[in-house]
Design an enzyme around this catalytic site. Structure first.
Site, PDB file in Angstrom:
ATOM      1  CD  GLU A 133     -41.875   1.880   1.829  1.00 15.45           C
ATOM      2  OE1 GLU A 133     -41.717   0.788   1.608  1.00 15.45           O
ATOM      3  OE2 GLU A 133     -42.826   2.448   1.215  1.00 15.45           O
ATOM      4  CD  GLU A 280     -41.817   5.781  -3.117  1.00 12.54           C
ATOM      5  OE1 GLU A 280     -42.389   4.645  -3.026  1.00 12.54           O
ATOM      6  OE2 GLU A 280     -40.524   5.812  -2.712  1.00 12.54           O
TER       7      GLU A 280
END
Length: 520
Positions: A133, A280
């Site tokens: 991220e 995820e």
């Protein structure tokens, strides 16, 4: 010497040729095909007190039928333990290593040699996730992301591994603006100058767009707009389904809408050949007072329905032909995580490898042995003092009405004669008498659910007795229903064999006419 029958000779020869023909190519094709099948894997974080040793983790993964994992680094002990396990692993480059790799091809090549070449192919490294991220959590490192990907890919090419190992970078779903309706979604325009070259890299290298998707957070931030059922894959009335006004596509869950929002966002950049890999997703099983929806029931519902959704291979409304593979966050509760409480409770299992809750995934094969359709047991925990265990044992055999006859002196489960063994037997009896309800395996915190059969020697625990009895009933029922068919089968057996030979002969000659002509 008798002259061999020509038909038999042809059939025998053709069968030998088919076996030889299919030995290597078929297995290779099968492996290639399997790689294209959607899978459910798990992330393994290590902020766990008393974490299992790497070899124990691998044994546990095998037992649970987990074939794909993702780790947040390139831990050499885990990679070594995975050798020969046939478990595919995606390894990661931590954010703090981006600078070195993104600014030096030599560093990237060294990283690949140390963390990939040294283990592959005995350890099935399937992918590399570069950073985590980065665009949203460490935007200052964003300019390093594509150079790091390019350098590592070049190193894979130098090692001739670029076709076996895919490389990408996981993004937060927040890089997509206005995700609903999906057809109006677009990437954050302030990041366009970085995202477009990244997508072009993924397209050129055949790599997936990695996304971390959390319907839990979508729901928590939009409780007035997003129904809980919509976030948990629960069935909705057609009147409650979300409809994209531009495409008229119906969305029955948040997860599919988030994936299609990413596809539409890529389409805005004229990128249409990049698939999505969900690196995820999950749901916490416990939270603080501000997280009332972080419950075991909701976590069970979300993850169970997610697994079924992937294995149903139903894709999304926009791309029903493409089902994204997914890594559940996560295998173990990371109890060392800081607040909020939910941060430490995303795991399918506690750190001691007992289930956090029992997934309801019957009908999707052997994936995850802690499925409530498979066998579970209730046993005494390690490290509990004898006095406390004895009190729990007395209650189970008394007011709890557990069947404790087999732990009496001289009976099959009396040995070993200690309170832990006797308590485990009594707990398991009570647990199965109560229909394996999770709350029935507690006994004031001294018991736990396990998927390991505690039976030993001639001592068969109640859970296994129940399984044996159920199996016998099925077998007896099957034998009874088949009894009337046996005579008919025997009467026609020789005719069937003869007919089968003729059919086999005709089929083989049709499939391999060149061999038939050669033999004739």
């Amino acid at each position: 010497m008798a002259k061999p029958n020509l038909n038999n000779l042809i059939i025998h020869t053709l069968l030998q040729l088919i076996i030889a023909f299919t030995q290597f190519p078929t297995s290779s094709l099968a492996e290639s095909s399997n790689k294209n099948e959607p899978f459910v894997g798990v992330n393994i974080g290590t902020d766990v007190s008393n974490l299992l040793a790497p070899s124990e983790i691998v044994s546990f993964l095998k037992k649970q039928k987990i074939t794909h994992i993702r780790i947040y680094d390139a831990n050499p002990d885990i990679l070594g333990a995975l050798s020969g396990s046939n478990i595919s692993v995606t390894i990661s480059v931590p954010n703090n290593q981006l600078l070195g790799i993104g600014s030096s091809n030599t560093t990237a090549l060294s990283w690949i040699r140390k963390n990939v070449v040294a283990y592959y192919p005995k350890t099935l490294i399937a992918g590399i996730s570069v950073g985590d991220e980065v665009l949203t959590t460490v935007p200052s490192s964003a300019p390093l992301l594509l150079p790091a990907l390019e350098s590592l890919y070049t190193a894979l090419v130098a090692s001739k591994l670029e076709n076996s190992i895919k490389i990408s970078t996981p993004h937060s779903a927040s890089i997509i603006q206005e995700p609903f309706p999906p057809s109006q979604a677009f990437f954050n325009q302030s990041l366009s100058s970085i995202i477009l070259p990244l997508l072009q890299f993924l397209s050129r290298t055949g790599s997936p767009l990695m996304l971390n998707l959390y319907p839990y957070y979508v729901f928590m931030q939009n409780k007035d707009l997003v129904p809980l059922e919509y976030s948990l894959f629960k069935p909705l009335k057609s009147s409650k389904e979300m409809v994209d006004p531009n495409t008229l596509l119906h969305y029955t869950n948040v997860y599919d809408a988030m994936i299609d929002a990413a596809y539409f966002s890529m389409k805005n950049f004229n990128i249409t050949d990049v698939v999505i890999l969900v690196t995820e997703t999950g749901w916490p099983s416990e939270g603080d007072s501000k997280e009332p929806y972080a419950t075991k029931e909701n976590a069970d519902t979300y993850n169970s329905n997610l697994i079924k959704h992937v294995f149903d291979r139903s894709g999304t409304p926009l791309h029903p032909e493409t089902t994204s593979s997914v890594y559940i966050y996560e295998l173990f509760n990371e109890d060392l995580r800081s607040e909020p409480v939910s941060e430490a409770n995303w795991g399918l299992f506690y750190g001691n490898a007992t289930p956090s809750y029992l997934l309801r995934v019957s009908g999707v094969g052997g994936f995850l042995a802690n499925d409530s359709a498979n066998q579970t047991y209730c046993v005494a925990m390690d490290g509990v003092d004898g006095k406390t265990l004895q009190a729990a044992l007395d209650w189970a055999c008394g007011p709890g009405r557990a069947n404790c006859s087999d732990i009496q002196p001289g009976e099959t489960c009396f040995e070993p004669n200690n309170v832990k063994n006797h308590a485990s037997y009594a707990f398991d009896s009570y647990y199965h008498n109560q229909g394996k309800a999770t709350e029935s395996c507690d006994f004031k915190g001294v018991a736990m659910i396990t998927t390991s059969d505690p039976s030993h020697g001639s001592c068969i625990f109640p859970g296994s007795k129940q399984l044996i009895n159920n199996t016998k009933q099925v077998v007896n029922s099957t034998q009874s229903s088949n009894a009337g068919e046996k005579l008919s089968f025997m009467a026609f057996k020789s005719t069937q064999i003869c007919a089968s030979n003729n059919i086999l002969y005709i089929s083989l000659v049709a499939a391999f006419p060149f061999v038939f002509l050669f033999i004739l």
